[in-house]
Design an enzyme around this catalytic site. Structure first.
Site, short mmCIF file in Angstrom:
data_model
loop_
_atom_site.label_atom_id
_atom_site.label_comp_id
_atom_site.label_asym_id
_atom_site.label_seq_id
_atom_site.Cartn_x
_atom_site.Cartn_y
_atom_site.Cartn_z
N ASP A 209 0.25 -1.72 6.07
CA ASP A 209 0.53 -0.50 5.33
C ASP A 209 0.63 0.73 6.23
O ASP A 209 -0.15 0.89 7.17
CB ASP A 209 -0.65 -0.30 4.35
CG ASP A 209 -0.50 0.92 3.47
OD1 ASP A 209 0.40 0.92 2.62
OD2 ASP A 209 -1.27 1.89 3.65
N GLU A 273 5.19 -1.60 7.35
CA GLU A 273 5.80 -0.62 6.45
C GLU A 273 5.96 0.71 7.17
O GLU A 273 4.97 1.38 7.48
CB GLU A 273 4.92 -0.39 5.21
CG GLU A 273 5.59 0.52 4.20
CD GLU A 273 4.67 1.51 3.50
OE1 GLU A 273 5.09 2.06 2.47
OE2 GLU A 273 3.56 1.77 3.98
C1 GLC Z 1 1.81 2.95 1.54
C2 GLC Z 1 1.62 2.24 0.23
C3 GLC Z 1 1.35 3.27 -0.83
C4 GLC Z 1 0.07 3.95 -0.50
C5 GLC Z 1 0.11 4.55 0.92
C6 GLC Z 1 -1.25 4.90 1.41
O1 GLC Z 1 2.92 3.74 1.57
O2 GLC Z 1 2.75 1.44 -0.06
O3 GLC Z 1 1.31 2.71 -2.11
O4 GLC Z 1 -0.19 4.98 -1.42
O5 GLC Z 1 0.65 3.67 1.87
O6 GLC Z 1 -1.98 3.76 1.74
#
Ligand code: GLC
Ligand code: CA
Length: 536
Positions: A209, A273
């Site tokens: 993440d 991500e």
């Molecule tokens: C990422 C997740 C999101 C979350 C953020 C903080 O973007 O996909 O849902 O709020 O990180 O962890």
């Protein structure tokens, strides 16, 4: 299942399905989906002749959490929140998934913990607490204001003043999500040990993440203003160009360390991500292959989410990306997730099926967001039902993520069969028409399109691991070949709602599938929004 004799690791020929556990299936009727709910419904995904036919699942966070950001605020990296079940429930789920030939990857949230994590509770006790430097603390600037101008992704400053110790801590997301200090080797060790905890249990990998924030500017410089920012239109964080608050000098070093941890476990994988913003997109993605370990890691490619629905545009994005990938770089085209408006509806009604065909015929590992296989649309969440902290902090701009997180629609009974309790987010009222039970028996449903596409993909080496080359096509058509040895598949996608005649040269081959799911495929033309797959 793809041909097991290829000797490729599973992730090189997998189709990944994202489960947002709160909304998949509620096994104990408290209104919130849970791990036993997933276990119960594995047949829907894989294992039966009428299953969807995906080969891996990614489960969004189920760790113990105060749920300020619905699990992305972790208070223990080695457990399961009671809302979702127990660690034993997870072990059972893992075992059952493997019996269903499903790989399981779990979400890993490295950038921040919850402020209720024992590490942070200690860290904020005093300036000389041994855990203090597991987080990012800075003295106030002159006059007591925050140390610099960095912004939280969810609105407002990224710094929170801690009265009792007289310093600010950094939170790139909510104040309840303090950033870990990855420059501290103790933090890196603890986090890599947490990865090992799950790898030892048998998970097949991680979705990692919000990685861009793992390394920050060592000089804590202010982010410069963003020249194209429109306050009425844009997300408030877009007012600054985040060149110092993100993507610091050690980012890839830290990610590489994680990849090494993972590499020690055969046949495991991580997907990162990172939304590229404000710098060249193709290059941005490439850095993640070049600087981590492309044999066990790859970034999501999010371009399909932000791109307008335009054949030329998509051809450009995909040609560009495919031609820049070196051998062994695995593309992961993501068309939707729990942070983005849903695919159906994003480009108008007719496009969703064409988009499904596009995604499931592209190279690499496609990622399907739960419910997109039904053509689920964004739910309507009235102000008094809002759950998402982003919507609560920056209301009324359409930034909230509740609409894409509403419960999966199982049937036409109460609450669409998701729960007998009160669902945590309202069930989309269109469940009477759009639901799994109904779509399973409707031969032309979206679900049956996904099933047919997945079946075809699994049976065709050209589709799941062949080369890609685009074709010269009439306007509004995107076409490409996928080829493995002498097996060649042709995909033609009409991005418009007009009928388009196909030139003779394109109109050849044996039709395998149309997004219309009927028997009338004529290859001299594409009907409105039609996509077809041909064997050349
Ligand atoms: C990422 C997740 C999101 C979350 C953020 C903080 O973007 O996909 O849902 O709020 O990180 O962890
Ligand atoms: Ca439940």
């Amino acid at each position: 299942m793809p041909d097991a004799s290829t000797d490729e690791p599973w992730f090189r020929q997998a189709v990944l399905y994202q489960i947002y556990p709160r909304s998949f299936y509620d096994s104990n009727n408290d209104g919130i989906g849970d791990l036993n709910g997933i276990t119960k419904k594995l047949n829907y995904l894989s294992g039966d002749s009428d299953s969807l036919g995906v080969s891996a699942i990614w489960i969004s966070p189920f760790y113990p959490s105060p749920m300020a950001d619905f699990g992305y605020d972790v208070s223990d990296y080695r457990g399961v929140d009671p809302i979702f079940g127990t660690l034993d429930d997870f072990k059972r789920l893992l075992k059952a998934a493997h019996q269903h030939h499903l790989k399981v990857i779990i979400d890993f949230v490295p950038n921040h913990t919850s402020d209720e994590h024992p590490w942070f509770k200690e860290a904020r006790m005093s300036r000389d607490n041994p855990k203090r430097h597991w987080y990012v603390w800075r003295d106030p600037a002159d006059g007591g204001s925050p140390p610099n101008n960095w912004l939280s992704e969810f609105g407002g400053p990224a710094w929170h003043y801690d009265e009792s110790t007289g310093q600010y801590y950094l939170h790139s997301f909510l104040a309840k999500q303090p950033d870990l200090n990855w420059d501290n080797p103790e933090v890196r060790k603890a986090m890599n040990d947490s990865l090992r905890f799950w790898l030892d249990m048998g998970v097949d990998g991680f979705r990692v993440d919000a990685v861009l924030w793992l390394s920050k500017d060592p000089d804590w410089r202010d982010d410069p203003p963003h020249p194209d920012y429109h306050p009425d239109r844009d997300d408030p964080t877009a007012s600054l160009n985040p060149i110092y608050s993100r993507r610091g000098p050690h980012l890839f070093e830290y990610l590489h360390e994680m990849a090494e941890t993972i590499r020690a476990y055969p046949d495991t994988f991580m997907v990162t991500e990172a939304y590229p913003r404000q710098w060249d997109n193709t290059d941005a993605y490439l850095h993640f292959y070049e600087n981590i370990d492309p044999e066990v890691s790859a970034p999501f490619n999010f371009e399909a989410i932000s791109s307008p629905w335009d054949a030329k545009e998509f051809k450009h994005i995909i040609d560009n990306f495919q031609s820049s990938l070196k051998d062994g770089y695995l593309p992961i085209y993501c068309f939707g997730n729990h942070d983005q408006p849903r695919l159906a509806g994003r480009h108008g009604g007719g496009a969703a099926r064409t988009a499904a065909m596009l995604q499931l015929t592209l190279p690499g590992m496609p990622v399907i967001y739960y419910g997109d296989e039904l053509g689920m649309t964004d739910g309507e969440v009235p102000p008094n039902k809002v759950q998402d902290p982003f919507e609560k902090q920056v209301p009324g701009k359409g930034l909230g993520r509740d609409p894409e997180r509403t419960p999966l629609l199982w049937n036409n009974k109460k609450n669409a069969g998701f729960t007998k309790g009160e669902p945590w987010l309202p069930v989309n009222p269109n469940y009477v028409d759009i639901n799994i039970e109904r779509q399973q028996i409707d031969p032309k449903s979206s679900l049956n399109l996904y099933r047919s596409l997945l079946k075809l993909r699994a049976s065709s080496r050209a589709l799941y691991s062949g080369d890609y080359s685009s074709l010269k096509t009439p306007d509004n058509v995107f076409g490409f070949h996928r080829q493995f040895r002498n097996e060649r598949i042709k995909i033609l996608l009409n991005f418009s709602d007009q009928t388009i005649a196909l030139p003779l040269k394109l109109a050849s081959g044996k039709p395998l599938l149309s997004t219309y799911l009927d028997r009338q495929i004529t290859i001299s033309q594409l009907r409105p929004n039609e996509g077809i797959i041909l064997k050349d």
